[in-house]
Design a protein around this motif. Structure first.
Motif, short mmCIF file in Angstrom:
data_model
loop_
_atom_site.label_atom_id
_atom_site.label_comp_id
_atom_site.label_asym_id
_atom_site.label_seq_id
_atom_site.Cartn_x
_atom_site.Cartn_y
_atom_site.Cartn_z
N GLN A 410 0.81 -1.22 0.00
CA GLN A 410 0.00 0.00 0.00
C GLN A 410 0.85 1.27 0.00
OE1 GLN A 410 -3.38 0.00 -0.30
NE2 GLN A 410 -3.14 -2.23 -0.54
N GLY A 411 2.18 1.10 0.02
CA GLY A 411 3.06 2.26 -0.03
C GLY A 411 3.60 2.69 1.31
N VAL A 412 3.27 1.98 2.39
CA VAL A 412 3.79 2.30 3.72
C VAL A 412 5.25 1.86 3.80
CG1 VAL A 412 3.56 1.87 6.20
CG2 VAL A 412 1.51 2.05 4.76
N ARG A 413 6.09 2.68 4.45
CA ARG A 413 7.50 2.33 4.62
C ARG A 413 7.73 1.69 5.99
NH1 ARG A 413 10.06 7.99 2.74
NH2 ARG A 413 8.07 8.67 3.59
N LEU A 414 8.82 0.94 6.08
CA LEU A 414 9.13 0.21 7.32
C LEU A 414 10.50 0.62 7.84
CD1 LEU A 414 8.04 -3.44 6.44
CD2 LEU A 414 6.71 -1.70 7.65
N ALA A 415 10.59 0.75 9.17
CA ALA A 415 11.87 1.05 9.82
C ALA A 415 12.13 0.01 10.90
CB ALA A 415 11.86 2.45 10.43
N LEU A 416 13.38 -0.42 11.02
CA LEU A 416 13.78 -1.33 12.09
C LEU A 416 14.23 -0.48 13.26
CD1 LEU A 416 14.21 -4.20 13.07
CD2 LEU A 416 16.48 -4.16 12.05
N ASP A 417 13.44 -0.48 14.33
CA ASP A 417 13.65 0.41 15.46
C ASP A 417 14.57 -0.23 16.51
OD1 ASP A 417 13.32 2.71 16.95
OD2 ASP A 417 11.45 2.05 17.89
N PRO A 433 11.24 -6.18 4.34
CA PRO A 433 11.70 -5.14 3.41
C PRO A 433 11.82 -3.78 4.09
CG PRO A 433 9.36 -5.58 3.09
CD PRO A 433 9.84 -6.57 4.12
N PHE A 434 12.79 -3.62 4.95
CA PHE A 434 12.96 -2.36 5.68
C PHE A 434 13.47 -1.26 4.76
CE2 PHE A 434 13.31 -5.39 9.29
CZ PHE A 434 12.29 -4.88 10.06
N ASP A 435 13.04 -0.03 5.07
CA ASP A 435 13.48 1.16 4.34
C ASP A 435 14.44 2.02 5.15
OD1 ASP A 435 11.55 1.04 1.93
OD2 ASP A 435 10.20 0.85 3.65
N ARG A 436 14.55 1.72 6.45
CA ARG A 436 15.36 2.57 7.32
C ARG A 436 15.80 1.79 8.55
NH1 ARG A 436 16.21 7.75 7.68
NH2 ARG A 436 14.70 8.14 6.02
N ILE A 437 16.93 2.17 9.14
CA ILE A 437 17.41 1.64 10.42
C ILE A 437 17.42 2.78 11.43
CG2 ILE A 437 19.33 0.56 11.65
CD1 ILE A 437 20.29 -0.58 9.00
N LEU A 469 20.42 1.57 3.17
CA LEU A 469 19.35 1.87 4.13
C LEU A 469 19.74 3.10 4.94
CD1 LEU A 469 18.49 -1.69 5.55
CD2 LEU A 469 17.14 -0.33 3.94
N PRO A 470 19.05 4.23 4.78
CA PRO A 470 19.37 5.41 5.59
C PRO A 470 19.19 5.13 7.07
CG PRO A 470 17.28 5.70 4.45
CD PRO A 470 17.89 4.45 3.90
#
Length: 537
Positions: A410-417, A433-437, A469-470
Motif C-alpha cells: 500500500q506504499g507504507v515504509r518500514l523502519a527497524l527500530d 523489506p525495511f526502508d530505514r534503520i 538503508l538510511p
C-alpha cells in the motif's frame, strides 16, 4: 442426598437391631421352655417337647440368623460409605495431577500450621511460585507434555523443600509452599528459594521433549504482618508479581512498597480503560531532522496521557500496562487516527513515524486495520513509516512478514527500530523489506563519552550505507552529539536538541510559523534549517 442416605441406613440398622434383640429374647424364653420339656422327657416326668414350641424355636433361630446377616450387611454398607466419603474428601483436598493440596485444603492446613508455629514461637513462610514461559510449552507441545512437566516440577519441589512443608497447586502453573522457620533465620527460607529458582531454570525432559522454563517466586512471612494464610497468599502473590516484573527467574520478599506499587498500577489500568475511549491518550510529535541540510522531514508519533487530575503521564508508565492487558491495539489505532487526522493538511513532504508494539504483530489483521485507518482519515500511505523493534520478530516471523508485505504493497515504509539493542542480526534486515534503520538512543546519548557506543554507532551507519538503508539516530540531546553524527554520515536525527515533543496544538503552531500548513499561507520551502529556531516546548 448423602445425609438422607445416612439417615435411611441408620433407621434400617435400628429396625434390624430391634428385631434381632426381640428374636433373641424370644429365643431365650422359648428355648428355656423347650429345654425343660426335653429334660423332663429324659427323666421320664414328661412325654416330650411341645411341637408348636419346637417349630417356634426353629423359626426364631432362623429369624436371628437372618437378622444377624442383615446387620452384618448393613455394617459393611456403612463402612463402604464411610470409606468412599473419606476417598472423596481426599480427592476434594488434593490436586489430581500432582497430588499436592489444592487452594481450599491449603487454606485449612495452612491455618493449622500458622497456629502451631505461633505456639512454638516460630514463623511461617509462604512461597508463591509461578512457572515462566509455561504457556509456550502448552502451545508448542500440547497439554499432555505440559501436564507431564507439571508433575516433574512437583517432584522437584517436593525434593527441595523440607519434609514438613505444605505443597499446593493453585491452578495452572502456580504453586504454593508453606514452611515453618525460625524468625531470626530467614536465610533458611532464602536457601530453599534459591535452590528452587536454580533447579527450575535447568532443562527438563518431558515426553521426549527438552523443555526450558524458569520460575518467579514471591516470599511472605507471618511475623511481618501477615497473620492469616489468606494474607500470606496475597503478600506472596504480590512479591511473585514483582519478581516476574523484575525479569523472571528470581525470588523476592514481600514488602509494603510492592503493594503500593501494585495499587498504583491497578489504578492506572482502571483509568486507562476509561482514557482510551475517552480520548485522553493523545499523540505528541517529536521532530525528525535531515542532518545534511538541517531540514524538518517529519515527526515520530508518541503517546501521552493527558490525565484530568494528574497532568501529562509519560508512555513508560502506561504502555506496558496496555500491552499486558491487551489494550495496546485500541490505544495504538486511536493514536494513529488522531495523528493522521492532525497531519492531513501538513506539507506533503512531512512524514509520520509510528511505533508498533510486539503485541500488535500477533494480530493477523493488523495491516488491514492500519490501512482502514489511513483510508478513513484520508492520510496518504506514502507519508507513513511503521517502526518495528527487532525483538518483535522473534515471536512469529512469518506473520510479521505477511503484515509487512501488506503494508508495503500500500506504499507504507518500514523502519527497524532500536537497532543495536537486540541480536542486530543481518538475517532480520533481510527478512523484512525495511526502508530505514533507527539507532537506539542508549548508544547515541553516550557517543562522545563511551568509545564502545561510538564504535557501535559508526558500525551501524556503515552497515546502513552498504545496504542502501538510511539511518536515523534517536536521543540527540545536544549540538556536540549532532556534530558527531554528521561527521559519521548519519542521515537523520531526532531528540530534545531539536525541541521537546509537541502537542497537536504546539506542532500546528510550529508548522504554521514555517508555512508548512497546506493552504494556510504561501508555501516557501520545507527544507528550512531549524537549528536556529529550536523550540523548548
Amino acid at each position: 442426598m448423602r445425609k438422607t442416605e445416612r439417615a435411611d441406613s441408620g433407621d434400617s440398622q435400628r429396625l434390624t437391631g430391634a428385631i434381632s434383640v426381640a428374636a433373641i429374647l424370644l429365643f431365650v424364653g422359648i428355648g428355656s421352655t423347650v429345654l425343660s420339656q426335653l429334660v423332663g422327657q429324659q427323666l421320664g416326668t414328661r412325654d416330650g417337647a411341645d411341637e408348636i414350641l419346637v417349630i417356634a424355636l426353629l423359626l426364631n433361630t432362623a429369624l436371628i440368623l437372618i437378622g444377624w446377616r442383615r446387620h452384618a450387611g448393613l455394617v459393611g454398607q456403612v463402612r463402604g460409605h464411610a470409606e468412599a466419603e473419606a476417598r472423596a474428601r481426599a480427592l476434594a483436598a488434593r490436586d489430581p495431577l500432582t497430588g499436592f493440596h489444592n487452594r481450599r485444603s491449603l487454606a485449612d492446613e495452612g491455618a493449622a500450621m500458622l497456629v502451631d508455629a505461633e505456639r512454638r514461637g516460630k514463623a511461617t513462610a509462604l512461597m508463591m511460585l509461578d512457572l515462566d514461559h509455561f504457556k509456550s510449552v502448552n502451545d508448542m507441545h500440547g497439554h499432555a507434555v505440559g501436564d507431564t512437566l507439571l508433575r516433574i516440577v512437583a517432584q522437584e519441589v517436593t525434593a527441595i523443600t523440607p519434609t514438613s512443608a505444605l505443597h499446593a497447586r493453585l491452578g495452572g502453573d502456580e504453586f504454593a509452599i508453606a514452611m515453618v522457620f525460625d524468625s531470626s533465620a530467614p536465610e533458611v527460607v532464602e536457601r530453599v528459594a534459591e535452590r528452587l529458582v536454580a533447579r527450575l531454570a535447568q532443562p527438563f525432559d518431558a515426553e521426549g521433549q527438552k523443555l526450558h522454563i524458569s520460575c518467579s517466586l514471591g516470599l511472605a512471612r507471618s511475623d511481618f504482618g501477615s497473620r492469616s494464610i489468606e494474607a500470606l497468599m496475597r503478600a506472596g502473590d504480590i512479591a511473585m508479581y514483582a519478581a516476574k516484573k523484575s525479569g523472571r527467574n528470581r525470588f523476592a520478599w514481600f514488602d509494603e512498597s510492592m503493594e503500593r506499587e501494585l495499587k498504583a498500577r491497578n489504578d492506572l489500568e482502571q483509568g486507562l480503560r476509561i482514557a482510551i475511549p475517552g480520548g485522553q491518550i493523545v499523540p505528541y510529535f517529536e521532530q525528525q531532522i535531515d542532518l545534511a541540510t538541517g531540514a524538518l522531514t517529519g515527526f515520530e508519533v508518541l503517546a501521552r496521557w493527558e490525565h484530568p487530575t494528574r497532568g501529562v503521564i509519560g508512555p513508560d508508565r502506561f504502555i506496558p500496562i496496555a500491552e499486558e492487558t491487551g489494550m495496546i491495539a485500541d490505544l495504538s489505532l486511536s493514536i494513529m487516527r488522531q495523528a493522521f487526522t492532525a497531519a492531513r493538511d501538513w506539507d506533503q513532504a512531512l512524514t509520520l513515524s509510528v511505533n508498533i508494539s510486539p503485541w500488535q504483530l500477533r494480530d493477523a489483521w493488523l495491516a488491514q486495520k492500519i490501512i482502514k485507518t489511513l483510508t478513513e482519515t484520508g492520510f496518504p500511505a506514502s507519508r507513513l513509516e511503521i517502526e518495528i523493534t527487532e525483538s518483535a520478530l522473534f515471536d512469529n516471523l512469518a506473520l510479521a512478514q505477511s503484515i509487512a508485505g501488506s503494508l508495503k504493497n500500500q506504499g507504507v515504509r518500514l523502519a527497524l527500530d532500536d537497532f543495536g539493542t537486540g541480536y542486530s542480526s543481518l538475517a532480520h534486515l533481510r527478512a523484512l523489506p525495511f526502508d530505514r534503520i533507527k539507532i537506539d538512543k542508549s548508544f547515541v546519548t553516550s557517543i562522545n563519552e563511551a568509545p564502545d557506543s561510538a564504535a557501535i554507532v559508526t558500525a551501524i551507519v556503515r552497515l546502513g550505507e552498504s545496504l542502501n538503508l538510511p539511518v536515523t539516530a534517536e536521543g540527540v540531546e545536544d549540538g556536540a552529539i549532532a556534530a558527531r553524527l554528521i561527521a559519521m554520515g548519519c542521515a537523520k536525527a531526532q531528540g530534545w536538541h531539536y525541541g521537546k515533543p509537541l502537542s497537536p496544538v504546539g506542532v500546528r503552531s510550529l508548522l504554521a510559523e514555517r508555512h508548512l500548513i497546506v493552504g494556510a499561507a504561501p508555501a516557501t520551502s520545507n527544507v528550512e534549517p531549524i537549528t536556529s529556531r529550536r523550540r523548548a516546548g
